[in-house]
Write a protein that holds these residues in place. Structure first.
Motif, PDB file in Angstrom:
ATOM      1  N   LEU A 166      32.952 -66.182  45.872  1.00  0.00           N
ATOM      2  CA  LEU A 166      34.147 -65.595  45.259  1.00  0.00           C
ATOM      3  C   LEU A 166      34.888 -66.552  44.310  1.00  0.00           C
ATOM      4  CD1 LEU A 166      35.760 -63.370  48.052  1.00  0.00           C
ATOM      5  CD2 LEU A 166      34.745 -62.636  45.894  1.00  0.00           C
ATOM      6  N   PRO A 167      34.982 -67.866  44.631  1.00  0.00           N
ATOM      7  CA  PRO A 167      35.674 -68.755  43.680  1.00  0.00           C
ATOM      8  C   PRO A 167      35.109 -68.730  42.272  1.00  0.00           C
ATOM      9  CG  PRO A 167      35.475 -69.853  45.790  1.00  0.00           C
ATOM     10  CD  PRO A 167      34.680 -68.573  45.895  1.00  0.00           C
ATOM     11  N   LEU A 168      33.828 -68.363  42.133  1.00  0.00           N
ATOM     12  CA  LEU A 168      33.248 -68.249  40.791  1.00  0.00           C
ATOM     13  C   LEU A 168      33.987 -67.190  39.977  1.00  0.00           C
ATOM     14  CD1 LEU A 168      30.976 -69.142  38.869  1.00  0.00           C
ATOM     15  CD2 LEU A 168      29.563 -67.322  39.827  1.00  0.00           C
ATOM     16  N   MET A 169      34.514 -66.169  40.640  1.00  0.00           N
ATOM     17  CA  MET A 169      35.259 -65.115  39.946  1.00  0.00           C
ATOM     18  C   MET A 169      36.619 -65.623  39.444  1.00  0.00           C
ATOM     19  SD  MET A 169      33.098 -62.642  40.219  1.00  0.00           S
ATOM     20  CE  MET A 169      31.701 -63.762  40.410  1.00  0.00           C
ATOM     21  N   PHE A 170      37.101 -66.729  40.027  1.00  0.00           N
ATOM     22  CA  PHE A 170      38.409 -67.267  39.641  1.00  0.00           C
ATOM     23  C   PHE A 170      38.325 -68.187  38.431  1.00  0.00           C
ATOM     24  CE2 PHE A 170      39.086 -67.356  44.538  1.00  0.00           C
ATOM     25  CZ  PHE A 170      39.129 -65.977  44.568  1.00  0.00           C
TER      26      PHE A 170
ATOM     27  N   VAL B  46      41.708 -73.322  47.114  1.00  0.00           N
ATOM     28  CA  VAL B  46      40.394 -72.743  46.818  1.00  0.00           C
ATOM     29  C   VAL B  46      39.262 -73.687  47.203  1.00  0.00           C
ATOM     30  CG1 VAL B  46      38.860 -72.114  44.889  1.00  0.00           C
ATOM     31  CG2 VAL B  46      41.125 -71.087  45.072  1.00  0.00           C
ATOM     32  N   ILE B  47      39.502 -74.969  47.141  1.00  0.00           N
ATOM     33  CA  ILE B  47      38.477 -75.947  47.513  1.00  0.00           C
ATOM     34  C   ILE B  47      38.037 -75.761  48.965  1.00  0.00           C
ATOM     35  CG2 ILE B  47      40.139 -77.705  48.202  1.00  0.00           C
ATOM     36  CD1 ILE B  47      38.256 -79.806  47.032  1.00  0.00           C
ATOM     37  N   TYR B  48      38.926 -75.177  49.785  1.00  0.00           N
ATOM     38  CA  TYR B  48      38.618 -74.967  51.207  1.00  0.00           C
ATOM     39  C   TYR B  48      38.061 -73.567  51.489  1.00  0.00           C
ATOM     40  CZ  TYR B  48      41.729 -78.988  51.321  1.00  0.00           C
ATOM     41  OH  TYR B  48      42.323 -80.196  51.086  1.00  0.00           O
ATOM     42  N   PHE B  49      37.814 -72.814  50.447  1.00  0.00           N
ATOM     43  CA  PHE B  49      37.299 -71.455  50.609  1.00  0.00           C
ATOM     44  C   PHE B  49      35.995 -71.426  51.418  1.00  0.00           C
ATOM     45  CE2 PHE B  49      36.479 -67.092  49.530  1.00  0.00           C
ATOM     46  CZ  PHE B  49      37.730 -66.573  49.250  1.00  0.00           C
ATOM     47  N   PRO B  50      35.075 -72.374  51.187  1.00  0.00           N
ATOM     48  CA  PRO B  50      33.837 -72.365  51.985  1.00  0.00           C
ATOM     49  C   PRO B  50      34.092 -72.535  53.482  1.00  0.00           C
ATOM     50  CG  PRO B  50      33.602 -73.780  50.069  1.00  0.00           C
ATOM     51  CD  PRO B  50      35.041 -73.408  50.148  1.00  0.00           C
ATOM     52  N   ALA B  51      35.107 -73.313  53.840  1.00  0.00           N
ATOM     53  CA  ALA B  51      35.424 -73.490  55.260  1.00  0.00           C
ATOM     54  C   ALA B  51      35.835 -72.154  55.867  1.00  0.00           C
ATOM     55  CB  ALA B  51      36.536 -74.527  55.425  1.00  0.00           C
ATOM     56  N   PHE B  52      36.656 -71.401  55.132  1.00  0.00           N
ATOM     57  CA  PHE B  52      37.040 -70.066  55.590  1.00  0.00           C
ATOM     58  C   PHE B  52      35.807 -69.185  55.738  1.00  0.00           C
ATOM     59  CE2 PHE B  52      37.395 -65.899  53.399  1.00  0.00           C
ATOM     60  CZ  PHE B  52      37.828 -65.148  54.488  1.00  0.00           C
TER      61      PHE B  52
END
Length: 251
Positions: free
Chosen positions: A152-156, A32-38
């Protein structure tokens, strides 16, 4: 890192990446830490297409084609989630009935109306910016395409999954470490800082707003479903564009 980004493309988009990844469920969660890269790589694809479209069409037509491209590249993943979320949460039913409605494959009146409104708002807000601030059009496209997915990670965060299927797609993000979510958002803000302070301030404002969306969903059904999480991407994009326009209009 690379495997997690590949998994996010396979999970959230229809872009064909024929690469198998071992322990996919674990790496979806841990990465999830790499979500912004995606999110920003995905946004870069849109910037490239927008640049190509602008060689042949006006900014308004190019923007319209981008909206269609977003639907095609995700097979309507987030759009379907948004429609289901609207049908469920706006139904005035009890929580368990709302969740059941979300899983109904048929689209209801609320879902249809919210889809029409979302696409219309996306077109109008984007066109407004591109016509009045055309010198920033590529940066705006990147920011728009990255904003909703980046939040989206905020939803997790401390996710409570209440979907009908306990093994549904949304359950893959149960137990994501808080520090990974925080780190992902710090990285996201660093990316937006590189785009410019209005884009960064708009994203910070978006995060605060999406907290209230999260609160609203939990108040309604005491948790999140895959649909309510997926819907956050499109809701986030609309809210983000509103903040960007507000800041640019003040300058």
């Amino acid at each position: 890192m690379i495997e997690s980004i590949i998994l996010y493309f396979q999970f959230f988009t229809a872009i064909p990446i024929n690469q198998s990844v071992d322990q996919a469920a674990t790496k979806l969660k841990k990465g999830v830490i790499y979500f912004p890269a995606f999110a920003f790589i995905y946004a870069g694809i849109f910037a490239l297409f927008f640049f190509l479209f602008r060689n042949f069409f006006s900014s308004t037509i190019a923007w319209s084609l981008l909206i269609i491209l977003d639907i095609l590249l995700t097979r309507g993943f987030h759009y379907d989630a948004l429609a289901d979320t609207a049908d469920g949460l706006l139904s005035s039913k009890k929580a368990d009935e709302m969740v059941r409605i979300m899983k109904d494959s048929a689209i209801g009146a609320n879902g249809a109306l919210i889809l029409i409104s979302t696409i219309l708002l996306t077109f109008v807000l984007g066109s407004e910016f591109l016509i009045n601030y055309f010198e920033n059009e590529i940066v705006f496209v990147i920011a728009w395409a990255a904003s909703g997915r980046s939040c989206l990670p905020l939803m997790f965060y401390q996710l409570v999954y209440v979907g009908d299927n306990p093994n549904g797609l949304g359950s893959l993000f149960l137990g994501v470490s808080t520090w990974k979510i925080v780190a992902s958002q710090i990285l996201t803000m660093a990316f937006f800082f590189l785009l410019g302070w209005p884009y960064l301030l708009s994203y910070i404002s978006l995060l605060l707003t999406m907290y209230f969306y999260r609160y609203f969903v939990y108040h309604k059904i005491s948790g999140m479903t895959g649909d309510t999480m997926g819907a956050a991407a499109l809701i986030g994009q609309i809210i983000y564009m509103l903040f960007v326009l507000l800041l640019f209009n003040k300058n």
